[in-house]
Design a protein around this motif. Structure first.
Motif, PDB file in Angstrom:
ATOM      1  N   LEU A  74      -0.388  -6.623  -5.968  1.00 36.81           N
ATOM      2  CA  LEU A  74      -0.924  -5.185  -6.329  1.00 36.81           C
ATOM      3  C   LEU A  74      -0.143  -4.262  -5.592  1.00 36.81           C
ATOM      4  CD1 LEU A  74      -3.368  -3.787  -7.998  1.00 36.81           C
ATOM      5  CD2 LEU A  74      -4.480  -3.779  -5.698  1.00 36.81           C
ATOM      6  N   SER A  75       0.399  -3.345  -6.396  1.00 34.72           N
ATOM      7  CA  SER A  75       1.002  -2.040  -5.523  1.00 34.72           C
ATOM      8  C   SER A  75       0.307  -0.733  -5.741  1.00 34.72           C
ATOM      9  CB  SER A  75       2.395  -1.802  -6.309  1.00 34.72           C
ATOM     10  OG  SER A  75       3.147  -2.867  -5.681  1.00 34.72           O
ATOM     11  N   VAL A  76       0.216   0.029  -4.549  1.00 38.66           N
ATOM     12  CA  VAL A  76      -0.411   1.426  -4.670  1.00 38.66           C
ATOM     13  C   VAL A  76       0.485   2.355  -4.827  1.00 38.66           C
ATOM     14  CG1 VAL A  76      -1.761   2.808  -3.299  1.00 38.66           C
ATOM     15  CG2 VAL A  76      -2.354   0.353  -3.232  1.00 38.66           C
ATOM     16  N   VAL A  77       0.698   3.148  -5.901  1.00 40.98           N
ATOM     17  CA  VAL A  77       1.616   4.125  -6.221  1.00 40.98           C
ATOM     18  C   VAL A  77       1.259   5.254  -6.124  1.00 40.98           C
ATOM     19  CG1 VAL A  77       3.831   4.201  -8.059  1.00 40.98           C
ATOM     20  CG2 VAL A  77       2.139   1.971  -7.913  1.00 40.98           C
ATOM     21  N   PHE A  78       2.416   6.168  -5.812  1.00 38.64           N
ATOM     22  CA  PHE A  78       2.232   7.747  -5.648  1.00 38.64           C
ATOM     23  C   PHE A  78       3.398   8.141  -6.386  1.00 38.64           C
ATOM     24  CE2 PHE A  78       2.024   6.233  -0.756  1.00 38.64           C
ATOM     25  CZ  PHE A  78       0.581   5.371  -0.886  1.00 38.64           C
ATOM     26  N   THR A  79       3.179   9.304  -6.617  1.00 42.58           N
ATOM     27  CA  THR A  79       4.352  10.188  -7.252  1.00 42.58           C
ATOM     28  C   THR A  79       5.379  10.367  -6.164  1.00 42.58           C
ATOM     29  OG1 THR A  79       4.909  12.485  -8.340  1.00 42.58           O
ATOM     30  CG2 THR A  79       3.093  12.264  -6.799  1.00 42.58           C
ATOM     31  N   TYR A  80       6.640  10.621  -6.760  1.00 43.98           N
ATOM     32  CA  TYR A  80       7.662  11.212  -5.587  1.00 43.98           C
ATOM     33  C   TYR A  80       7.906  12.551  -6.253  1.00 43.98           C
ATOM     34  CZ  TYR A  80      11.280  12.161  -2.812  1.00 43.98           C
ATOM     35  OH  TYR A  80      12.173  12.572  -1.532  1.00 43.98           O
ATOM     36  N   GLU A  81       8.386  12.877  -7.396  1.00 46.34           N
ATOM     37  CA  GLU A  81       8.650  14.211  -7.878  1.00 46.34           C
ATOM     38  C   GLU A  81       7.561  15.084  -7.611  1.00 46.34           C
ATOM     39  OE1 GLU A  81      10.456  14.074 -11.650  1.00 46.34           O
ATOM     40  OE2 GLU A  81      11.833  12.795 -10.829  1.00 46.34           O
ATOM     41  N   ARG A 122      -2.051  -4.389 -12.198  1.00 52.33           N
ATOM     42  CA  ARG A 122      -0.965  -4.892 -10.943  1.00 52.33           C
ATOM     43  C   ARG A 122      -0.653  -3.522 -10.252  1.00 52.33           C
ATOM     44  NH1 ARG A 122       2.038  -9.565 -11.536  1.00 52.33           N
ATOM     45  NH2 ARG A 122       2.535  -8.968  -9.383  1.00 52.33           N
ATOM     46  N   LEU A 123      -1.121  -2.347 -10.714  1.00 48.20           N
ATOM     47  CA  LEU A 123      -0.718  -1.180 -10.223  1.00 48.20           C
ATOM     48  C   LEU A 123      -1.730  -0.262 -10.291  1.00 48.20           C
ATOM     49  CD1 LEU A 123       2.817  -0.497 -12.159  1.00 48.20           C
ATOM     50  CD2 LEU A 123       2.550  -1.429 -10.134  1.00 48.20           C
ATOM     51  N   VAL A 124      -2.121   0.507  -9.001  1.00 51.54           N
ATOM     52  CA  VAL A 124      -3.109   1.509  -9.064  1.00 51.54           C
ATOM     53  C   VAL A 124      -2.281   2.752  -8.344  1.00 51.54           C
ATOM     54  CG1 VAL A 124      -4.954  -0.035  -8.674  1.00 51.54           C
ATOM     55  CG2 VAL A 124      -3.687   1.018  -6.654  1.00 51.54           C
ATOM     56  N   ALA A 125      -3.005   3.989  -8.845  1.00 49.37           N
ATOM     57  CA  ALA A 125      -2.123   5.157  -8.480  1.00 49.37           C
ATOM     58  C   ALA A 125      -3.212   6.117  -7.496  1.00 49.37           C
ATOM     59  CB  ALA A 125      -2.020   5.995  -9.922  1.00 49.37           C
ATOM     60  N   PHE A 126      -2.437   6.760  -6.851  1.00 46.72           N
ATOM     61  CA  PHE A 126      -3.074   7.821  -5.876  1.00 46.72           C
ATOM     62  C   PHE A 126      -2.367   9.340  -6.475  1.00 46.72           C
ATOM     63  CE2 PHE A 126      -4.141   5.937  -1.413  1.00 46.72           C
ATOM     64  CZ  PHE A 126      -4.954   4.920  -1.932  1.00 46.72           C
ATOM     65  N   ALA A 127      -3.448  10.072  -6.515  1.00 42.82           N
ATOM     66  CA  ALA A 127      -3.036  11.593  -6.904  1.00 42.82           C
ATOM     67  C   ALA A 127      -2.646  12.376  -5.611  1.00 42.82           C
ATOM     68  CB  ALA A 127      -4.250  12.311  -7.472  1.00 42.82           C
ATOM     69  N   PHE A 143       0.729  -1.201   0.070  1.00 39.09           N
ATOM     70  CA  PHE A 143       0.031   0.101   0.076  1.00 39.09           C
ATOM     71  C   PHE A 143       0.841   1.309  -0.017  1.00 39.09           C
ATOM     72  CE2 PHE A 143      -3.591   2.603   1.045  1.00 39.09           C
ATOM     73  CZ  PHE A 143      -4.658   1.928   0.573  1.00 39.09           C
ATOM     74  N   HIS A 144       2.284   1.208  -0.206  1.00 39.43           N
ATOM     75  CA  HIS A 144       2.913   2.403  -0.153  1.00 39.43           C
ATOM     76  C   HIS A 144       4.245   2.243  -1.127  1.00 39.43           C
ATOM     77  CE1 HIS A 144       4.512   5.893   2.399  1.00 39.43           C
ATOM     78  NE2 HIS A 144       5.154   6.034   1.404  1.00 39.43           N
ATOM     79  N   VAL A 145       4.037   2.670  -2.456  1.00 39.63           N
ATOM     80  CA  VAL A 145       5.063   2.432  -3.466  1.00 39.63           C
ATOM     81  C   VAL A 145       5.274   3.868  -4.231  1.00 39.63           C
ATOM     82  CG1 VAL A 145       5.638   1.539  -5.703  1.00 39.63           C
ATOM     83  CG2 VAL A 145       4.745  -0.049  -3.581  1.00 39.63           C
ATOM     84  N   HIS A 146       6.438   4.325  -4.374  1.00 42.13           N
ATOM     85  CA  HIS A 146       6.463   5.455  -5.265  1.00 42.13           C
ATOM     86  C   HIS A 146       6.986   5.266  -6.779  1.00 42.13           C
ATOM     87  CE1 HIS A 146       6.177   8.103  -2.094  1.00 42.13           C
ATOM     88  NE2 HIS A 146       6.715   7.386  -1.198  1.00 42.13           N
ATOM     89  N   GLN A 147       6.502   6.027  -7.788  1.00 46.77           N
ATOM     90  CA  GLN A 147       7.046   6.071  -9.173  1.00 46.77           C
ATOM     91  C   GLN A 147       8.656   6.481  -9.010  1.00 46.77           C
ATOM     92  OE1 GLN A 147       5.171   9.331 -11.193  1.00 46.77           O
ATOM     93  NE2 GLN A 147       6.045   8.585 -13.312  1.00 46.77           N
ATOM     94  N   PRO A 148       9.357   5.935  -9.708  1.00 48.78           N
ATOM     95  CA  PRO A 148      10.602   6.231  -9.614  1.00 48.78           C
ATOM     96  C   PRO A 148      10.796   7.645 -10.173  1.00 48.78           C
ATOM     97  CG  PRO A 148      10.377   4.560 -11.286  1.00 48.78           C
ATOM     98  CD  PRO A 148       9.029   4.601 -10.621  1.00 48.78           C
ATOM     99  N   ASP A 165      -0.428  13.058 -14.408  1.00 48.18           N
ATOM    100  CA  ASP A 165      -0.472  12.631 -15.533  1.00 48.18           C
ATOM    101  C   ASP A 165       0.681  11.644 -15.851  1.00 48.18           C
ATOM    102  OD1 ASP A 165      -2.603  14.025 -15.994  1.00 48.18           O
ATOM    103  OD2 ASP A 165      -1.644  15.592 -17.525  1.00 48.18           O
ATOM    104  N   SER A 166       1.778  11.895 -15.379  1.00 52.44           N
ATOM    105  CA  SER A 166       3.108  11.282 -15.431  1.00 52.44           C
ATOM    106  C   SER A 166       2.990   9.968 -14.808  1.00 52.44           C
ATOM    107  CB  SER A 166       4.250  12.000 -15.253  1.00 52.44           C
ATOM    108  OG  SER A 166       5.447  11.041 -14.937  1.00 52.44           O
ATOM    109  N   LEU A 167       2.396  10.005 -13.376  1.00 49.06           N
ATOM    110  CA  LEU A 167       2.258   8.714 -12.643  1.00 49.06           C
ATOM    111  C   LEU A 167       1.190   7.814 -13.331  1.00 49.06           C
ATOM    112  CD1 LEU A 167       2.383   7.132 -10.066  1.00 49.06           C
ATOM    113  CD2 LEU A 167       0.689   8.754  -9.213  1.00 49.06           C
TER     114      LEU A 167
END
Ligand SMILES: [Zn+2]
Length: 244
Positions: free
Chosen positions: A30-37, A60-65, A4-9, A48-50
């Motif tokens: 499944l990974s919940v992915v956030f931006t880092y930048e 396999r991947l879902v995103a949080f804004a 539940f806590h992953v970052h876009q590289p 949009d990049s995320l």
């Protein structure tokens, strides 16, 4: 297992396919992915990049804004990310983004999240702006919003994170970079249905990150029973993501 806590590289140092291979090696479905930048410079472009990054492996991947809560368009940007990109939550970082939990704009963010039925996950555990009880106070003002402590208080504030969960029903806790002894105490003290697990994968420029495997091993060393593992790693995250 749901992470539940992953970052876009940063700089998209590796692609989603390479990351999914590293998830497979660790048993993460499944990974919940956030931006880092975007936490450093929140913008629609970062969201949009995320969305484009996770879009390569949508099963396999879902995103949080993310948004800047001081931006008057923050609520509209959250709605756009949900409706256009299918994002499943909001990630905010009061410490990096430089706002307190009492920032008035957060009320609009919480109201938007409640009406969209998505959770708001906060970085927590690093004063002055990210303490668990500050975030619990925000959650108390918004009982219809699911608030997640993204790090379970880290090393210094995990006791406070437990107190936040116990006193405020809509506060959940993601054990992520929380030390092993603290994870054990949190599992013993907190209602099982409000615990999650995350690795913080994505902070290094290669898809297989040693600290991520170590965190999964730390979790395994807790010796959770099947009921606890199922709640923390599958049922609770699925419920928060709206697919149970
Ligand atoms: Zn993180």
């Amino acid at each position: 297992m749901i992470d539940f806590h992953v970052h876009q590289p940063r700089g998209n140092a590796y692609d989603a396919e390479a990351f999914v291979a590293s998830m497979d090696a660790l048993g993460v479905v499944l990974s919940v992915v956030f931006t880092y930048e975007g936490l450093l410079r929140p913008s629609p472009e970062a969201n949009d990049s995320l969305a484009a990054w996770v879009g390569a492996a949508p099963e396999r991947l879902v995103a949080f804004a993310t948004v800047d809560p001081r931006d008057p368009h923050a609520a509209a940007e959250i709605e756009r990310c949900v409706h256009v990109h299918g994002m499943c939550g909001v990630k905010l970082h009061p410490w990096l983004q430089g706002f307190s939990a009492h920032e008035p704009g957060l009320d609009l963010v919480c109201e938007a999240a409640a009406s969209l039925r998505i959770p708001v996950l906060f970085h927590d555990g690093t004063p002055p702006f990210s303490t668990p009880l500050q975030l619990a106070a925000l959650a108390e003002r918004h009982p219809g919003t699911t608030v997640v402590l993204g790090h379970g208080g880290l090393h210094d504030l995990w006791r406070e994170a437990a107190a936040a969960v116990l006193k405020t029903e809509n506060v959940h806790l993601c054990m992520c970079a929380t030390p092993g002894y603290a994870m054990r105490a949190l599992v013993a003290r907190c209602p099982l249905e409000r615990l999650l697990f995350g690795t913080d994968a994505g902070l290094r420029p290669e898809p297989r990150q040693r600290y991520v495997a170590l965190r999964v091993r730390q979790l395994d060393e807790l010796g959770l029973d099947q009921r606890q593992r199922n709640a923390i790693l599958t049922a609770n995250p699925r419920r928060l993501l709206g697919d149970d």
